[in-house]
Design a protein around this motif. Structure first.
Motif, PDB file in Angstrom:
ATOM      1  N   SER A 142      41.242  53.591  30.973  1.00  0.00           N
ATOM      2  CA  SER A 142      41.590  52.783  29.814  1.00  0.00           C
ATOM      3  C   SER A 142      40.362  52.181  29.145  1.00  0.00           C
ATOM      4  CB  SER A 142      42.600  51.698  30.217  1.00  0.00           C
ATOM      5  OG  SER A 142      43.284  51.193  29.089  1.00  0.00           O
ATOM      6  N   MET A 154      38.476  47.499  32.851  1.00  0.00           N
ATOM      7  CA  MET A 154      39.133  47.321  34.139  1.00  0.00           C
ATOM      8  C   MET A 154      39.632  45.880  34.275  1.00  0.00           C
ATOM      9  SD  MET A 154      39.172  50.230  35.559  1.00  0.00           S
ATOM     10  CE  MET A 154      39.690  49.789  37.223  1.00  0.00           C
ATOM     11  N   PRO A 155      40.825  45.684  34.832  1.00  0.00           N
ATOM     12  CA  PRO A 155      41.349  44.324  35.003  1.00  0.00           C
ATOM     13  C   PRO A 155      40.453  43.426  35.840  1.00  0.00           C
ATOM     14  CG  PRO A 155      43.059  45.961  35.392  1.00  0.00           C
ATOM     15  CD  PRO A 155      41.767  46.709  35.305  1.00  0.00           C
ATOM     16  N   GLN A 207      48.027  50.233  29.019  1.00  0.00           N
ATOM     17  CA  GLN A 207      46.610  50.066  29.311  1.00  0.00           C
ATOM     18  C   GLN A 207      46.292  50.173  30.803  1.00  0.00           C
ATOM     19  OE1 GLN A 207      44.287  47.268  26.799  1.00  0.00           O
ATOM     20  NE2 GLN A 207      46.279  46.600  26.039  1.00  0.00           N
ATOM     21  N   TRP A 208      47.317  50.183  31.656  1.00  0.00           N
ATOM     22  CA  TRP A 208      47.018  50.485  33.063  1.00  0.00           C
ATOM     23  C   TRP A 208      47.791  51.715  33.556  1.00  0.00           C
ATOM     24  CZ3 TRP A 208      50.369  46.091  32.623  1.00  0.00           C
ATOM     25  CH2 TRP A 208      51.550  46.141  33.375  1.00  0.00           C
ATOM     26  N   ARG A 238      48.232  42.114  36.203  1.00  0.00           N
ATOM     27  CA  ARG A 238      48.039  42.822  34.948  1.00  0.00           C
ATOM     28  C   ARG A 238      48.923  42.262  33.841  1.00  0.00           C
ATOM     29  NH1 ARG A 238      45.942  44.754  38.845  1.00  0.00           N
ATOM     30  NH2 ARG A 238      44.349  46.381  38.879  1.00  0.00           N
ATOM     31  N   LEU A 265      45.639  53.092  40.190  1.00  0.00           N
ATOM     32  CA  LEU A 265      45.717  52.445  38.877  1.00  0.00           C
ATOM     33  C   LEU A 265      47.117  51.978  38.492  1.00  0.00           C
ATOM     34  CD1 LEU A 265      43.415  54.833  36.815  1.00  0.00           C
ATOM     35  CD2 LEU A 265      42.790  52.698  37.966  1.00  0.00           C
TER      36      LEU A 265
END
Length: 554
Positions: free
Chosen positions: A438, A441-442, A143-144, A327, A217
């Motif tokens: 993704s 965003m985190p 996912q990242w 993350r 990213l």
């Protein structure tokens, strides 16, 4: 329904803070008292102090795609760290890519069959494979560090997932090297077309797509970070940028000169196997000196040497430890970790105690065994802001694993789509992200709050509707075909509302279902919907799981 009182007003999209406000349970789920290791901030539970059922089930939520009775019992027996070590020791799994190696993606029936295989393989791995920690870490990393089947073929994406499986418990620097020489990534972010313009090749042009995302990213982010994740600022309180456009250009030059080892003609995707190789044409790689993030990469180096040097620069940068640590914490434990928690994990990322940076086994233990991660093993002991939204995939797999399912649900075939479709969360189709950014965003925060809550972005009306009554859960054949064991739930409800509620509490709520939800379920059983035992049972199960009591992992 009148019975839907307080819990009904607490929507699934509620923040962890709202969940705490809704939860007035007084159930005793206390765990063995943890012992703090002062040097690391981690906890250890002595063999004489076994892990409680509640603590084991809570740990299962963090390390798997959903608690099962067998998994919880295993964690209770082994303890946290020994269970992690056992997961580390399991063989590395690989998806079988052969069923999608040769087909014509321009023929609808063949493309549909490939997509069905791809979706089933991914979800089945999440639901049924015993190496749950590896699968959960692969899902987090994907996912990242994104490669999506929305751009590359299913074979390529499965090959990419196999790469993540190979590197999930290795070294982060080795992962970045593997990513940089991955054929699927080379296609997905266009690094295969990255060539320096020169007198020998005036028509060539650098392609910054991969090099930019590698920094933004995959490793560093766009602003400078302290070890605890806080942003470094200048005298005017403006964030300091991590890199400049000149750094992007230098990274791009360092990443020039790769090619596929084998062509990928239409209908044959086996060229995505293996790794990229240096293009033997001398003009394909920029051999001049490069200054990247303050470090000079000398002239005259090969394609491989420049790539290795660039990854070394990233691994030595101050940002990578807090960037990656945040993350992992967000995907496994809590969306909004304290600066102290993040600092402790980032410290281990920077040095595993043996002078090695990026040791994923050490970092994962730091994430999962930290005092902040384990504090909530005693029911009610964690802070109100602790936890994470159960993102759509985790909600779906958790529901299925709680029923003992061994595969995803399938839709019925139709004349238009003769192959049964795979039922999955439509707002978070696994490995099918719409872009390299993704699903969210985190750094996404909850509306009206300063709390990090990135998963909340996915909790829209479509997702909530699916949780409440979607997936065709009242169709017996659909459940049996997925290997689901629903008879225990049906029999429990037939026996008494309390028996059903107790079973639900055990399977999905760590044996500590909040009293408000227990009462709501009790009230709902007084006026059951449906004609068959299954039709009466499944709506109650889905209602309980659609509440914030299950919708937030704490």
């Amino acid at each position: 329904m009148k019975a839907l009182t307080r819990a009904a007003r607490c929507t699934v999209a509620a923040l962890p803070l709202l969940l705490a406000a809704c939860n007035n349970s007084q159930d005793d789920g206390s765990a063995a008292a943890p012992t703090l290791l002062a040097s690391t901030g981690q906890v250890t539970v002595k063999a004489s102090s076994p892990v409680s059922h509640y603590a084991a089930a809570r740990f299962a939520d963090q390390v798997s795609f959903g608690a099962t009775p067998a998994l919880v019992a295993e964690i209770e027996k082994l303890g946290f760290e020994a269970w992690i070590d056992a997961q580390f020791a399991l063989p590395v799994p690989h998806h079988d890519t052969s069923p999608v190696a040769h087909y014509d993606d321009q023929v609808r029936a063949q493309a549909e069959a490939a997509n069905r295989y791809f979706e089933n393989a991914n979800l089945t791995a999440m639901i049924a494979r015993p190496d749950q920690l590896r699968q959960r870490v692969v899902w987090a990393m994907s996912q990242w560090i994104v490669v999506s089947s929305n751009k590359v073929q299913e074979y390529a994406t499965l090959t990419w997932i196999n790469l993540l499986n190979d590197n999930a418990f290795g070294n982060y620097g080795a992962l970045l090297r593997a990513v940089s020489t991955s054929p699927p990534m080379g296609v997905y972010l266009d690094n295969l077309s990255n060539r320096p313009k020169s007198d020998e090749c005036p028509w060539c042009a650098p392609n910054e797509n991969y090099s930019r995302e590698l920094m933004q990213l995959f490793s560093l982010g766009v602003v400078k970070l302290n070890l605890d994740g806080s942003i470094q600022r200048d005298a005017s309180n403006r964030p300091l940028e991590t890199y400049t456009q000149q750094d992007v250009e230098a990274m791009t030059r360092a990443m020039t000169g790769w090619q596929m080892a084998k062509n990928v003609p239409r209908g044959d995707y086996t060229g995505f196997d293996g790794v990229l190789i240096p293009d033997p044409w001398t003009a394909a790689h920029d051999r001049e000196a490069k200054t990247l993030l303050g470090t000079t990469i000398p002239a005259g180096q090969s394609t491989t040497q420049d790539m290795e040097a660039a990854i070394d620069v990233l691994m030595g940068h101050q940002n990578i430890a807090p960037f990656v640590s945040l993350r992992l914490i967000q995907h496994l434990v809590t969306s909004n970790p304290s600066p102290a928690y993040l600092r402790r994990v980032a410290t281990v990322f920077r040095d595993n105690g043996k002078g090695v940076a990026g040791d994923m086994k050490a970092v994962l233990k730091a994430v999962l065994l930290d005092t902040e991660a384990r504090k909530g093993d005693t029911l009610g002991a964690d802070s109100l802001s602790f936890g994470k939204m159960r993102e759509p995939v985790l909600w779906y797999t958790g529901m299925l694993r709680g029923m003992g399912c061994t595969a995803p649900l399938r839709w019925d075939a139709t004349p238009e789509y003769p192959l049964p479709g795979i039922a999955k969360p439509s707002v978070q189709s696994p490995f099918m992200q719409s872009s390299v950014f993704s699903y969210y965003m985190p750094t996404d925060r909850a509306p009206g709050s300063n709390l990090l809550a990135p998963e909340q972005r996915l909790l829209n009306a479509e997702e909530l509707s699916g949780r409440i009554g979607g997936y065709g859960m009242q169709t017996a054949s659909r459940l049996s075909n997925a290997g689901c064991q629903v008879d225990p739930f049906i029999k429990a409800l037939s026996s008494s509302p309390r028996a059903f509620i107790d079973l639900m509490s055990e399977r999905y709520f760590r044996g500590a279902m909040p009293q408000t939800l227990r009462q709501n379920l009790q009230d709902l059983t007084a006026t059951p919907n449906g004609n068959t035992p299954l039709e009466k049972t499944m709506p109650l199960l889905q209602y309980a799981l659609a509440t914030p009591y299950y919708g937030v992992i704490r």
